[in-house]
Design a protein around this motif. Sequence first.
Motif, PDB file in Angstrom:
ATOM      1  N   SER A 213       0.156   4.864  -1.826  1.00  0.00           N
ATOM      2  CA  SER A 213       0.448   6.158  -1.198  1.00  0.00           C
ATOM      3  C   SER A 213       1.071   7.133  -2.189  1.00  0.00           C
ATOM      4  O   SER A 213       0.718   8.317  -2.224  1.00  0.00           O
ATOM      5  N   SER A 214       2.009   6.632  -2.996  1.00  0.00           N
ATOM      6  CA  SER A 214       2.624   7.525  -3.976  1.00  0.00           C
ATOM      7  C   SER A 214       1.601   7.973  -5.018  1.00  0.00           C
ATOM      8  O   SER A 214       1.573   9.145  -5.409  1.00  0.00           O
TER       9      SER A 214
ATOM     10  N   LEU B 183      -7.616   5.218  -1.091  1.00  0.00           N
ATOM     11  CA  LEU B 183      -7.636   4.599   0.235  1.00  0.00           C
ATOM     12  C   LEU B 183      -8.768   3.593   0.341  1.00  0.00           C
ATOM     13  O   LEU B 183      -8.576   2.470   0.834  1.00  0.00           O
TER      14      LEU B 183
ATOM     15  N   TYR C  12       0.841  -1.203   0.000  1.00  0.00           N
ATOM     16  CA  TYR C  12       0.000   0.000   0.000  1.00  0.00           C
ATOM     17  C   TYR C  12       0.874   1.250   0.000  1.00  0.00           C
ATOM     18  O   TYR C  12       0.655   2.180  -0.772  1.00  0.00           O
ATOM     19  N   GLY C  13       1.876   1.264   0.876  1.00  0.00           N
ATOM     20  CA  GLY C  13       2.779   2.413   0.902  1.00  0.00           C
ATOM     21  C   GLY C  13       3.614   2.513  -0.356  1.00  0.00           C
ATOM     22  O   GLY C  13       3.885   3.612  -0.850  1.00  0.00           O
TER      23      GLY C  13
ATOM     24  N   THR D 168       7.651   6.289  -6.228  1.00  0.00           N
ATOM     25  CA  THR D 168       6.995   7.589  -6.256  1.00  0.00           C
ATOM     26  C   THR D 168       7.056   8.210  -7.648  1.00  0.00           C
ATOM     27  O   THR D 168       6.199   9.023  -8.022  1.00  0.00           O
TER      28      THR D 168
ATOM     29  N   CYS E  97      -1.670   8.277  -4.669  1.00  0.00           N
ATOM     30  CA  CYS E  97      -2.733   9.143  -4.153  1.00  0.00           C
ATOM     31  C   CYS E  97      -2.252  10.578  -3.959  1.00  0.00           C
ATOM     32  O   CYS E  97      -3.065  11.495  -3.861  1.00  0.00           O
TER      33      CYS E  97
ATOM     34  N   PRO F 123      -7.294  10.908  -3.455  1.00  0.00           N
ATOM     35  CA  PRO F 123      -6.620  10.120  -2.401  1.00  0.00           C
ATOM     36  C   PRO F 123      -7.590   9.322  -1.541  1.00  0.00           C
ATOM     37  O   PRO F 123      -7.279   8.202  -1.124  1.00  0.00           O
TER      38      PRO F 123
END
Length: 285
Positions: A54-55, A260, A49-50, A223, A57, A256
């Motif tokens: 995350s990148s 999620l 997820y990270g 990223t 979103c 974002p």
Amino acid sequence: LKENTEDFFLANRSIGPVVFFLSLFATNMTAFAILGSSGQSYRQGIGIYGLMASSSCFVIPLTLFFIGTRLWALGKKFGHQTQVSFFRDRWECNHIGTVIFALSAAMLVPYMIISIMGGGTVLANISASHETHQPLIPYVWGCAIVAIVVTLNVFLGGMRGTVWVNILQTILFLCFGAVAVAVISHALPLGFSDYMSQLAADPKTRFLVTREKMPPQVFWSYTLIPLSSIMFPHMAIMCFSARRVSAFKQTVVAYPIAILAIWLPCVFLGVLGFAALGKIPDPDG
């Protein structure tokens, strides 16, 4: 002729903020996100997820804000319908448009193939018999069905048909992810937190709930991947189709949150699958 092509490709630049967000988000959510995130989380754990969501979103909304709004403004002023026509006018060179077209096609074909493969995999698995495990819809036929349905929808419906399908797709993604986690967690003998605690307590599986097997260089390099999203033809064309630039504001805020809501259930299902089933042998050896 211009009005006809603009209506087919951009729905006459009339897409409102809610429809714009739902369609743009679904445009970028494919089997890579829905199936790939669960499969990769099964192998590498919750850190996926990270690593990827995350990148995305943060970076994708920023590209929409800084690049997408400019594409919209210039497209509305000069009549651009694709990023190829934008680059041709910007640099006053037809050849650069040809190069951009070739690069976009090279990026888009694997992207589309992944989606078709995902659809074929899903149809084969949900149609499999409980006794024989043989699918009613073979994988190859599933891929063909997905390809034919999508092609007909795009050619017959244009941007309007694509938008309605994307709206339905986003709603289904948002609903079924949460439902799947709730139903599967309820059906398992142990609770979700108990499975996570077991994984964290075992040194062999602790990496599934941490980021210890993801080097920082690899983690942060992901990223950069979402920076390419705005250059995909379907994303750029969606930017041209908004009725007003204010549609981007709601999209930048909601994007974002939607990631999620969709990625977390997929990632948790992958980790939960390893906790409940253990490592499944590779059928190909």
